[in-house]
Scaffold this motif. Structure first.
Motif, PDB file in Angstrom:
ATOM      1  N   MET A  26       3.358  -7.814 -14.421  1.00  0.00           N
ATOM      2  CA  MET A  26       4.293  -7.349 -13.400  1.00  0.00           C
ATOM      3  C   MET A  26       4.034  -8.104 -12.108  1.00  0.00           C
ATOM      4  N   ARG A  27       5.095  -8.519 -11.468  1.00  0.00           N
ATOM      5  CA  ARG A  27       5.009  -9.398 -10.303  1.00  0.00           C
ATOM      6  C   ARG A  27       5.188  -8.597  -9.023  1.00  0.00           C
ATOM      7  N   ALA A  28       4.255  -8.753  -8.084  1.00  0.00           N
ATOM      8  CA  ALA A  28       4.295  -8.002  -6.837  1.00  0.00           C
ATOM      9  C   ALA A  28       4.249  -8.951  -5.645  1.00  0.00           C
ATOM     10  N   LEU A  29       4.992  -8.606  -4.604  1.00  0.00           N
ATOM     11  CA  LEU A  29       4.929  -9.305  -3.328  1.00  0.00           C
ATOM     12  C   LEU A  29       4.245  -8.392  -2.328  1.00  0.00           C
ATOM     13  N   LEU A  30       3.154  -8.864  -1.752  1.00  0.00           N
ATOM     14  CA  LEU A  30       2.426  -8.122  -0.724  1.00  0.00           C
ATOM     15  C   LEU A  30       2.711  -8.767   0.621  1.00  0.00           C
ATOM     16  N   VAL A  31       3.270  -7.977   1.542  1.00  0.00           N
ATOM     17  CA  VAL A  31       3.603  -8.476   2.874  1.00  0.00           C
ATOM     18  C   VAL A  31       2.684  -7.784   3.870  1.00  0.00           C
ATOM     19  N   GLU A  32       1.699  -8.516   4.363  1.00  0.00           N
ATOM     20  CA  GLU A  32       0.675  -7.931   5.249  1.00  0.00           C
ATOM     21  C   GLU A  32       0.101  -9.040   6.129  1.00  0.00           C
ATOM     22  N   ASP A  33       0.063  -8.806   7.452  1.00  0.00           N
ATOM     23  CA  ASP A  33      -0.417  -9.851   8.364  1.00  0.00           C
ATOM     24  C   ASP A  33      -1.892  -9.725   8.711  1.00  0.00           C
ATOM     25  N   ASP A  34      -2.536  -8.664   8.281  1.00  0.00           N
ATOM     26  CA  ASP A  34      -3.972  -8.515   8.496  1.00  0.00           C
ATOM     27  C   ASP A  34      -4.703  -9.143   7.304  1.00  0.00           C
ATOM     28  N   PRO A  35      -5.435 -10.241   7.510  1.00  0.00           N
ATOM     29  CA  PRO A  35      -6.061 -10.949   6.384  1.00  0.00           C
ATOM     30  C   PRO A  35      -7.007 -10.072   5.566  1.00  0.00           C
ATOM     31  N   ARG A  36      -7.758  -9.207   6.216  1.00  0.00           N
ATOM     32  CA  ARG A  36      -8.716  -8.368   5.486  1.00  0.00           C
ATOM     33  C   ARG A  36      -7.985  -7.363   4.602  1.00  0.00           C
ATOM     34  N   ILE A  37      -6.978  -6.698   5.175  1.00  0.00           N
ATOM     35  CA  ILE A  37      -6.216  -5.723   4.389  1.00  0.00           C
ATOM     36  C   ILE A  37      -5.485  -6.431   3.252  1.00  0.00           C
ATOM     37  N   ALA A  38      -4.889  -7.595   3.555  1.00  0.00           N
ATOM     38  CA  ALA A  38      -4.159  -8.335   2.526  1.00  0.00           C
ATOM     39  C   ALA A  38      -5.081  -8.714   1.380  1.00  0.00           C
ATOM     40  N   ARG A  39      -6.270  -9.178   1.705  1.00  0.00           N
ATOM     41  CA  ARG A  39      -7.228  -9.583   0.665  1.00  0.00           C
ATOM     42  C   ARG A  39      -7.629  -8.395  -0.204  1.00  0.00           C
ATOM     43  N   ASP A  40      -7.923  -7.263   0.445  1.00  0.00           N
ATOM     44  CA  ASP A  40      -8.382  -6.084  -0.302  1.00  0.00           C
ATOM     45  C   ASP A  40      -7.269  -5.513  -1.177  1.00  0.00           C
ATOM     46  N   VAL A  41      -6.067  -5.391  -0.614  1.00  0.00           N
ATOM     47  CA  VAL A  41      -4.952  -4.820  -1.375  1.00  0.00           C
ATOM     48  C   VAL A  41      -4.557  -5.742  -2.519  1.00  0.00           C
ATOM     49  N   ALA A  42      -4.533  -7.048  -2.268  1.00  0.00           N
ATOM     50  CA  ALA A  42      -4.187  -7.998  -3.326  1.00  0.00           C
ATOM     51  C   ALA A  42      -5.174  -7.910  -4.480  1.00  0.00           C
ATOM     52  N   ALA A  43      -6.461  -7.787  -4.152  1.00  0.00           N
ATOM     53  CA  ALA A  43      -7.478  -7.693  -5.205  1.00  0.00           C
ATOM     54  C   ALA A  43      -7.308  -6.428  -6.028  1.00  0.00           C
ATOM     55  N   VAL A  44      -7.005  -5.328  -5.372  1.00  0.00           N
ATOM     56  CA  VAL A  44      -6.832  -4.057  -6.079  1.00  0.00           C
ATOM     57  C   VAL A  44      -5.590  -4.092  -6.966  1.00  0.00           C
TER      58      VAL A  44
END
Length: 221
Positions: A1-19
């Motif tokens: 399943m393909r997801a687009l994560l739109v987040e400008d905070d690098p730390r939050i983006a990294r953590d959410v993408a990994a999860v």
């Protein structure tokens, strides 16, 4: 399943993408509103996780443009704004769900999975098709009651077919949702993945509907 994560905070983006990746999603990221608007308007996603506090274009404006232009992907809004009026504004702009920061990662994953199932017309995490049984939450698969050991790509492929088991899925659609904009987005890569999966499943599970695509045998609406 393909997801687009739109987040400008690098730390939050990294953590959410990994999860999300650990939960079976193929994750792509955008860091500002204009990039998000372009990606969501030109690509097909099973899920979009959208932060509202973006540069170059705010999240609500991005969401309104998506919906006006026909983007119907389920959107989970993340925001530090917590008032009920702002939540209503987000829902009215076209959001499918709303999660204020700070949030628990487990809740984010649960809501993401529920949105994907709902968009496909499925209400439960456990999907059955013929001899197959998939638990989308635990990311497990069994055939005739026996557990199968699948790679993440094989699981995503089988899960997508299970969620859309009432119709043949064209190869172009599978390529887009399995690989996204990865360099591996080629027809022969998909054919190889299907062949490997068929060897593990045996005959009579994944059918080829010539001219239409792949479909699980025993699939029911």
């Amino acid at each position: 399943m393909r997801a687009l994560l739109v987040e400008d905070d690098p730390r939050i983006a990294r953590d959410v993408a990994a999860v999300l990746a650990g939960a079976g999603f193929r994750v792509e990221t955008a860091t500002d509103g204009e990039e998000a608007w372009f990606r969501g308007g030109t690509e097909s996603y099973d899920l979009i996780v959208l932060d509202l506090g973006l540069s170059r274009m705010d999240g609500l404006s991005v969401l309104r443009r998506w919906r006006t232009e026909g983007c119907d992907a389920p959107v989970l809004v993340l925001t530090a704004r917590g008032s009920w009026t702002e939540r209503v504004e987000g829902i009215e702009a076209g959001a499918d769900d709303y999660l204020p920061k700070p949030f628990h990662i487990e809740e984010l994953v649960a809501r993401a999975r529920a949105l994907v199932r709902r968009a496909a017309g499925r209400s439960t995490a456990v999907q059955a098709a013929g001899r197959l049984r998939l638990d989308l939450n635990r990311m497990t698969v069994s055939l005739d009651g026996q557990p199968l050991d699948l790679t993440p790509l094989e699981f995503r492929l089988l899960a997508y077919l299970a969620l859309h088991r009432d119709r043949p899925v064209p190869p172009t659609e599978l390529l887009e949702h399995l690989y996204g904009d990865d360099d591996s987005r080629e027809a022969n890569a998909l054919e190889a993945a299907v062949a490997r999966l068929r060897r593990k499943l045996g005959p009579g599970v994944i059918a080829t509907r010539r001219g239409f695509g792949y479909q699980l045998e025993g699939g029911t609406p």
